[in-house]
Design a protein around this motif. Sequence first.
Motif, PDB file in Angstrom:
ATOM      1  N   ILE A   1      88.205   9.896  37.163  1.00 19.81           N
ATOM      2  CA  ILE A   1      87.334  10.076  35.997  1.00 19.81           C
ATOM      3  C   ILE A   1      86.145   9.126  36.097  1.00 19.81           C
ATOM      4  CG2 ILE A   1      87.165   9.760  33.491  1.00 19.81           C
ATOM      5  CD1 ILE A   1      90.094  10.819  33.353  1.00 19.81           C
TER       6      ILE A   1
ATOM      7  N   GLU B   1      82.291  10.222  36.432  1.00 14.23           N
ATOM      8  CA  GLU B   1      81.299   9.731  35.475  1.00 14.23           C
ATOM      9  C   GLU B   1      80.123   9.091  36.200  1.00 14.23           C
ATOM     10  OE1 GLU B   1      79.000   7.227  32.939  1.00 14.23           O
ATOM     11  OE2 GLU B   1      80.282   6.429  34.519  1.00 14.23           O
TER      12      GLU B   1
ATOM     13  N   LEU C   1      91.656  16.351  29.263  1.00 14.52           N
ATOM     14  CA  LEU C   1      90.784  15.192  29.072  1.00 14.52           C
ATOM     15  C   LEU C   1      90.663  14.826  27.592  1.00 14.52           C
ATOM     16  CD1 LEU C   1      88.027  15.972  31.703  1.00 14.52           C
ATOM     17  CD2 LEU C   1      89.728  14.131  31.797  1.00 14.52           C
ATOM     18  N   ASP C   2      90.635  15.832  26.729  1.00 12.63           N
ATOM     19  CA  ASP C   2      90.569  15.560  25.296  1.00 12.63           C
ATOM     20  C   ASP C   2      91.827  14.825  24.843  1.00 12.63           C
ATOM     21  OD1 ASP C   2      89.177  15.869  22.714  1.00 12.63           O
ATOM     22  OD2 ASP C   2      90.929  17.090  22.213  1.00 12.63           O
TER      23      ASP C   2
ATOM     24  N   LYS D   1      91.408  11.291  25.947  1.00  8.31           N
ATOM     25  CA  LYS D   1      90.381  10.632  25.138  1.00  8.31           C
ATOM     26  C   LYS D   1      90.922  10.261  23.770  1.00  8.31           C
ATOM     27  CE  LYS D   1      87.885  12.386  22.293  1.00  8.31           C
ATOM     28  NZ  LYS D   1      87.821  12.172  20.827  1.00  8.31           N
ATOM     29  N   VAL D   2      91.626  11.165  23.138  1.00  6.55           N
ATOM     30  CA  VAL D   2      92.192  10.903  21.810  1.00  6.55           C
ATOM     31  C   VAL D   2      93.178   9.746  21.889  1.00  6.55           C
ATOM     32  CG1 VAL D   2      93.698  11.843  19.998  1.00  6.55           C
ATOM     33  CG2 VAL D   2      91.781  13.200  20.868  1.00  6.55           C
TER      34      VAL D   2
ATOM     35  N   LEU E   1      93.304   7.255  24.119  1.00  7.09           N
ATOM     36  CA  LEU E   1      92.584   6.002  24.372  1.00  7.09           C
ATOM     37  C   LEU E   1      91.796   5.568  23.154  1.00  7.09           C
ATOM     38  CD1 LEU E   1      91.388   6.658  28.026  1.00  7.09           C
ATOM     39  CD2 LEU E   1      93.205   5.090  27.281  1.00  7.09           C
ATOM     40  N   ASP E   2      91.218   6.518  22.430  1.00 10.62           N
ATOM     41  CA  ASP E   2      90.461   6.202  21.223  1.00 10.62           C
ATOM     42  C   ASP E   2      91.375   5.655  20.129  1.00 10.62           C
ATOM     43  OD1 ASP E   2      88.021   6.028  19.847  1.00 10.62           O
ATOM     44  OD2 ASP E   2      88.255   8.011  18.962  1.00 10.62           O
TER      45      ASP E   2
ATOM     46  N   ARG F   1      92.774   1.660  21.063  1.00 10.37           N
ATOM     47  CA  ARG F   1      91.764   0.725  21.613  1.00 10.37           C
ATOM     48  C   ARG F   1      92.308  -0.673  21.697  1.00 10.37           C
ATOM     49  NH1 ARG F   1      85.816   2.339  19.996  1.00 10.37           N
ATOM     50  NH2 ARG F   1      86.066   4.556  19.905  1.00 10.37           N
TER      51      ARG F   1
END
Length: 157
Positions: free
Chosen positions: A24, A28, A146-147, A150-151, A153-154, A157
Amino acid sequence: MSSRMAGSAREDRAKLGYRILNWIGIVEQLARTKANRTLAELGLPWPQFVLLNHFSHRPDEGKMVTEVARAMQQNQPGISKTVKAMVESGILEVVADDRDRRVKRLFLTPQGRATHAEALARLAPMVADSFAGWSTEEMAEAFQALDRLKVYLDDNR
């Protein structure tokens, strides 16, 4: 299953997880470098494009610099510098809060919305080329995975 086998399976999953996160990061970096060439034509540095994306999700919601820095997980002086350049170029505007005039909120301007739309339009061919060999289903599956990451990891935090 023995604890040794369970430990080995955990290590294998961790190694695979690391490879996924590493990939990833590489994706990026490659995409950002390519996008930077296109955005340079607009005079839009990558940090400003990232903030434009952030502000475009809820363009009518004013944000304070501290909120933006927290959301972007960056230090406030760095965000302040980028915001200052965006205000000077007319992409963002600073508005005093109605209830507390000491509080300043940042809003995307009509020029900022137009700049964001133009940036996305210019990036569209690169994005389309990147996924030319993918089916819609493959893209949807990748996005879903990926979503989910992301969710997580978000939220953690």
